[in-house]
Scaffold this motif. Structure first.
Motif, short mmCIF file in Angstrom:
data_model
loop_
_atom_site.label_atom_id
_atom_site.label_comp_id
_atom_site.label_asym_id
_atom_site.label_seq_id
_atom_site.Cartn_x
_atom_site.Cartn_y
_atom_site.Cartn_z
N ASP A 89 33.71 -65.31 15.66
CA ASP A 89 34.25 -64.03 15.23
C ASP A 89 33.89 -63.91 13.75
O ASP A 89 34.71 -64.08 12.87
CB ASP A 89 35.78 -64.07 15.43
N SER A 90 32.61 -63.61 13.50
CA SER A 90 32.04 -63.96 12.20
C SER A 90 31.98 -62.85 11.15
O SER A 90 31.52 -63.08 10.05
CB SER A 90 30.65 -64.53 12.41
N PHE A 91 32.45 -61.65 11.50
CA PHE A 91 32.60 -60.65 10.45
C PHE A 91 33.97 -60.87 9.80
O PHE A 91 34.89 -61.33 10.44
CB PHE A 91 32.54 -59.23 11.01
N GLY A 92 34.07 -60.49 8.52
CA GLY A 92 35.38 -60.63 7.89
C GLY A 92 35.28 -60.88 6.41
O GLY A 92 34.21 -61.19 5.88
N LEU A 93 36.41 -60.78 5.76
CA LEU A 93 36.43 -60.82 4.31
C LEU A 93 35.99 -62.12 3.62
O LEU A 93 35.39 -62.07 2.56
CB LEU A 93 37.82 -60.43 3.81
N PRO A 94 36.29 -63.32 4.18
CA PRO A 94 35.92 -64.53 3.44
C PRO A 94 34.44 -64.59 3.07
O PRO A 94 34.11 -65.01 1.96
CB PRO A 94 36.31 -65.66 4.40
N ALA A 95 33.57 -64.15 3.97
CA ALA A 95 32.14 -64.17 3.68
C ALA A 95 31.82 -63.25 2.51
O ALA A 95 31.01 -63.57 1.64
CB ALA A 95 31.34 -63.75 4.91
N GLU A 96 32.48 -62.10 2.49
CA GLU A 96 32.25 -61.14 1.43
C GLU A 96 32.80 -61.65 0.10
O GLU A 96 32.18 -61.48 -0.95
CB GLU A 96 32.92 -59.82 1.81
N ASN A 97 33.95 -62.31 0.16
CA ASN A 97 34.52 -62.88 -1.05
C ASN A 97 33.62 -63.96 -1.63
O ASN A 97 33.46 -64.07 -2.85
CB ASN A 97 35.91 -63.43 -0.78
N ALA A 98 33.03 -64.76 -0.74
CA ALA A 98 32.11 -65.80 -1.20
C ALA A 98 30.93 -65.16 -1.92
O ALA A 98 30.44 -65.65 -2.94
CB ALA A 98 31.62 -66.64 -0.02
N ALA A 99 30.50 -64.00 -1.39
CA ALA A 99 29.38 -63.29 -2.00
C ALA A 99 29.76 -62.78 -3.39
O ALA A 99 28.99 -62.90 -4.34
CB ALA A 99 28.96 -62.13 -1.10
N ILE A 100 30.96 -62.20 -3.47
CA ILE A 100 31.39 -61.64 -4.75
C ILE A 100 31.62 -62.75 -5.78
O ILE A 100 31.18 -62.65 -6.93
CB ILE A 100 32.69 -60.81 -4.55
N GLN A 101 32.31 -63.80 -5.35
CA GLN A 101 32.69 -64.84 -6.30
C GLN A 101 31.55 -65.80 -6.64
O GLN A 101 31.45 -66.25 -7.78
CB GLN A 101 33.87 -65.65 -5.75
N ARG A 102 30.73 -66.13 -5.64
CA ARG A 102 29.73 -67.15 -5.91
C ARG A 102 28.30 -66.67 -5.68
O ARG A 102 27.37 -67.47 -5.71
CB ARG A 102 30.02 -68.37 -5.03
N GLY A 103 28.16 -65.38 -5.41
CA GLY A 103 26.83 -64.83 -5.26
C GLY A 103 26.05 -65.35 -4.07
O GLY A 103 24.84 -65.39 -4.07
N ILE A 104 26.77 -65.76 -3.03
CA ILE A 104 26.10 -66.27 -1.84
C ILE A 104 25.92 -65.14 -0.83
O ILE A 104 26.81 -64.32 -0.66
CB ILE A 104 26.94 -67.40 -1.20
#
Length: 829
Positions: A89-104
């Motif tokens: 269930d791989s959509f969701g905020l944690p991935a986006e937060n990782a992108a914002i915080q760590r540029g991943i």
RNA sequence: GCCGAAGUGGCGGAACCGGCAGACGCACUUGACUCAAAAUCAAGCGUGGCAAACCCACGUGGGGGUUCAAAUCCCCCCUUCGGCACCA
């Protein structure tokens, strides 16, 4: 029983690390758990709620998936064609937060996490058909999420409207009602505020009645979950009645479930947000005060506003309405306790028979009028300390006086409908499901806005989520700023148009994933109907109770809607549901902030997956919360060691051709084996009582040790049968050690492809049983008696016992109760 | 406040339709093995009485009841957990 072949000696010591890795490889290479549709076998669909790929398996996952795995393996051995899939269930905020915080990159981050978790699941020995793996954030999945949305859209079940919606300032997105817990965001706990925004909804309320009624067709669901859904849907029957305004043309519509009290109305209350308020303001002498009041109330956050603790406040508008049943003039108030979103946003107030109205009336000195008299006749305005809400007889109610109030509900409702004053109506607490989110990492909503054509469905799927977008620390969705995504052409007129930049709530993706597993590779359609109809419904669904309302209700809605569109045969997705309890440590849920997390990988490395599985199954029944115990984990490990040593020890006996006498000890051991088998089978079939099933296996192992002590020359035939049964019944619980021992005892093929053995009823039969003798209900003697002893014989034997005689003494025997094979109770006085 | 679930040894838990309360495991105690320890094997282990018991009394949150017999069924109460929380 298969032929035995020469095998290597088992090592003296059980070393799980080595053997578990070996079998992981072998099973994967042999594609042991791959399934296809098979009309010759009964099908069984075993499903566990798929995880969000955080990258780290936690104990809750281990418990969830171990339970599912035991069930899948047991049903496979039972001859079923078992579908047991896994996905993300791989959509969701944690991935986006990782992108914002760590540029991943979110897609990359998600992919890496999936790899990590796949490995951990494989280590646990879970029997998934990995060829059916699905990932909701991949195009080959989400294009069908988008497609299904369009089908619902075209069927009128998805729409966009402006509404006061829940907004989480921290997640920077709107939330569904179901995602607001006590006025806070269920994800991040921030206080939710209200915003007027244009948003996408699914018309789940159109299915409110069916969602409610169908609960009765789900005997395999826990009552608790059904009740929670029932309360959430919150159906209530009543009437909607129009109260004409004293001046002017308009009227105030109210909803009430208590039309029997309508003659007791002494005022009415509107929510400050009620559309009529503006009109009333125009003529109000106290306009300024009213505006202040409205401003104050609207400023309050939801939690205070809707709390029962909050004091009821109100203000008179200066206007009146007319009670259509008795012509009385009724003052119209505004009040903070009336919700704009429920019913009509206005209520009639009967302070004598509604506690809220009573409190309000007392505070503002509004009149009281009793219209229901108690059977004792003691209800009067003067003596009232609280509202009288019990049943009674109608008084002061015109021609309805004298009626019992339950009857009056029907009679007055009939009257209201006849006279066209209003009509019967059903109201629900359930609201439509808000599905749009102002986030990037989700499936884009396939809608295009054209100045000429309006909102147009984009059938050119998938609408691909752009990869190269800029994440800003502000937390706003980067999609809106991505020109190449936003600017497009209208599919209808070809003119310039703009895309919807909101994405779907992840619960949309998880509302149909169980259908995709039936046909995961299909690139032509979401799923082939015949494949879905073969596998659905899910015979056993397993997951945490935290989804009792959210995921489980959304999935039911989706399945019903798709059923009505002719896409699937079933209209309920999950036939049986098991909600497993939490894993606790020191009495609290494991969490980083409490620092009481036990890492599954650490346990697997130290003791092996079989130990982890066994402990978690043995420590508590599946529905109940489970307290983690390091000591008990060691106990589970000790037990596997004990089995290992037993089989290693008996390897020579198994290979021996020597015939030994099969005497009483052998018969007893065989009996224990078949008893255990019967017990394990019952515990796994009727109800999933893994803890008692495992304890039965432990008893068998104890009996085997006992036999080994007693018999210096063990009988190879008996030992062979008992060891074989032992390994077979252990297989669903501890798959690795079972497979290793199965091979080491000379069997061909995988233990997990063997048929579940049938217990031999003849082996269980005993000739003697212990019968308890009670005198006046107290146990005084135990007798070994032939099983087939008659009641009369039992009574005679009981009375013949000297000990029993002692307790009877010279007292008179009043009665003798005989329960065959169990007990004799002698009643004396 | 309303709805629901659960309260059993030192601990996790068992007891299927009312019929031996405490299976199985953990912890603990003792014995065997060992120079010793760990591991292992064997035995004990609800509370109180007793030198001890195979004996007696008490005992499934508390109080009452039904029954020959209650952890189990009924009534009242207490505690813990979960859900909903002004839904008219």
């Amino acid at each position: 029983m298969g032929g035995r072949r020469m095998v290597e000696r088992l090592k003296e010591k059980y070393e799980p690390g080595e053997i578990e890795e070996k079998w992981q490889r072998n099973w994967a290479a042999a594609e042991l758990f791959k399934v296809e549709e098979d009309q010759d076998k009964p099908k069984y669909y075993c499903l566990e709620m798929f995880p969000y790929p955080s990258g780290k398996l936690h104990m809750g996952h281990v418990r969830n998936y171990t339970i599912g795995d035991v069930i899948a393996r047991y049903f496979t051995m039972g001859g079923y064609n078992v579908l047991h899939p896994m996905g993300w269930d791989s959509f969701g905020l944690p991935a986006e937060n990782a992108a914002i915080q760590r540029g991943i990159n979110p897609a990359l981050w998600t992919q890496q996490n999936i790899k990590l978790m796949q490995k951990q699941l494989t280590q646990l020995g879970l029997s998934y058909d990995w060829s059916r793996e699905i990932t909701t954030s991949q195009q080959d999945y989400y294009r069908w999420t988008q497609w299904l949305f369009l089908q619902l859209y075209k069927a009128g079940l998805a729409y966009k409207k402006k509404a006061a919606v829940n907004w989480c300032p921290s997640c920077q997105t709107v939330l569904a009602n179901e995602q607001v817990v006590n006025g806070a965001c269920e994800r991040c706990d921030s206080e939710v505020i209200h915003k007027d925004l244009e948003q996408w909804f699914f018309k789940i309320t159109a299915y409110a009645d069916r969602l409610l009624e169908n609960l009765e067709k789900l005997p395999g669901w826990p009552e608790k979950v059904k009740l929670m859904q029932e309360n959430w849907i919150g159906r209530s029957e009543g009437v909607e009645v129009g109260f004409p305004l004293e001046r002017g043309e308009g009227k105030v519509s109210i909803f009430t479930t208590r039309p029997d009290t309508i003659f007791g109305v002494t005022y009415m209350v509107l929510a400050p947000e009620h559309p009529l308020v503006e009109e009333l303001l125009a003529t109000a002498p106290n306009r300024k005060e009213l505006e202040d009041f409205i401003g104050q109330v609207r400023k309050e956050d939801d939690l205070t506003r809707t709390s029962t603790e909050t004091e009821k406040r109100g203000i008179f508008t200066g206007s009146y309405a007319i009670n259509p049943l008795n012509g009385e003039k009724v003052p119209i108030w505004l009040g903070n306790y009336v919700l704009a979103s429920y019913g009509t946003g206005a209520v009639m107030a009967v302070p004598t028979h509604d506690q809220r109205d009573f409190e309000f009336a007392k505070k503002y000195n509004l009149p009281l009028k009793v219209v229901i008299q108690s059977p004792r006749g003691d209800i009067s305005v003067e003596s009232m300390r609280e509202a009288y809400v019990e049943d009674g007889t109608l008084i002061n109610s015109g021609s309805f006086c004298g009626l019992n109030n339950q009857e009056a509900i029907e009679k007055i409702s009939d009257f209201i409908e006849q006279e066209k004053l209003g009509k019967r109506r059903v109201n629900y607490k359930l609201r439509d499901w808000l599905i749009s989110r102002q986030r990037y990492w989700g499936a884009p909503i396939p809608i295009i806005y054209c100045e000429k054509c309006g909102a147009v469905a984009d059938e050119n799927l998938p609408v691909v989520l752009p990869e190269n977008v800029a994440f800003k620390p502000g937390g706003q969705s980067p999609l809106a700023d991505c020109d190449s995504f936003v600017n497009t052409t209208c599919p209808t007129c070809g003119g310039p148009a703009k895309r919807e930049t909101d994405t779907f709530d992840t619960f949309v993706c998880s509302s149909w994933y169980f259908l995709r597993y039936a046909d995961p590779k299909n690139s032509e359609e979401a799923f082939a109907r015949e494949k879905v109809d073969y596998w659905m419904g899910v015979d056993q669904y397993i997951g945490g109770v935290e989804h009792a309302i959210l995921h489980l209700m959304y999935s039911r809605f989706f399945t019903m809607a798709l059923h009505d569109l002719g896409l699937v045969g079933v209209d309920e997705p999950f036939v049986n549901l098991l909600t497993q309890g939490m894993v606790l440590k020191d009495g609290a849920k494991m969490s980083k902030s409490k620092g009481n997390v036990v890492d599954p990988t650490y346990i697997i490395d130290k003791y092996g997956a079989d130990t982890a599985r066994l402990f978690i199954l043995f420590a508590a029944p599946p529905e109940r919360d489970l307290e983690w115990s390091d000591k008990a984990v060691e106990g589970a490990h000790r037990f596997l060691n004990r089995i290992w040593r037993l089989v290693a020890d008996w390897q020579d006996v198994l290979g021996s051709q020597k015939k030994q006498k099969s005497g009483e000890a052998e018969q007893e051991l065989r009996r224990q084996a078949h008893l255990a088998l019967k017990k394990v089978q019952e515990d796994l079939t009727d109800r999933f009582q893994f803890n008692t099933a495992i304890s039965a296996i432990m008893e068998l192992v104890n009996a085997a040790y006992h036999y080994r002590e007693q018999a210096p020359n063990p009988d190879p035939t008996t030992v062979g049968e008992v060891v074989e049964l032992l390994i077979l019944m252990l297989a669903p619980f501890a798959p690795f050690i079972s497979e290793e021992l199965w091979t080491a005892t000379g069997h061909e093929g995988s233990v997990h492809k063997q048929a579940w053995p049938q217990y031999d009823p003849a082996a269980i039969v005993v000739s003697e049983v212990t019968v308890v003798v009670q005198v006046n209900g107290k146990v005084r003697e135990r007798l070994a008696v032939a099983v087939d002893a008659t009641d009369a014989e039992l009574e005679k034997l009981a009375l013949a016992s000297p000990r029993v005689q002692e307790f009877i003494g010279d007292k008179q025997i009043r009665k003798v109760i005989v329960i065959p094979k169990k007990l004799v109770n002698i009643v004396v006085a």
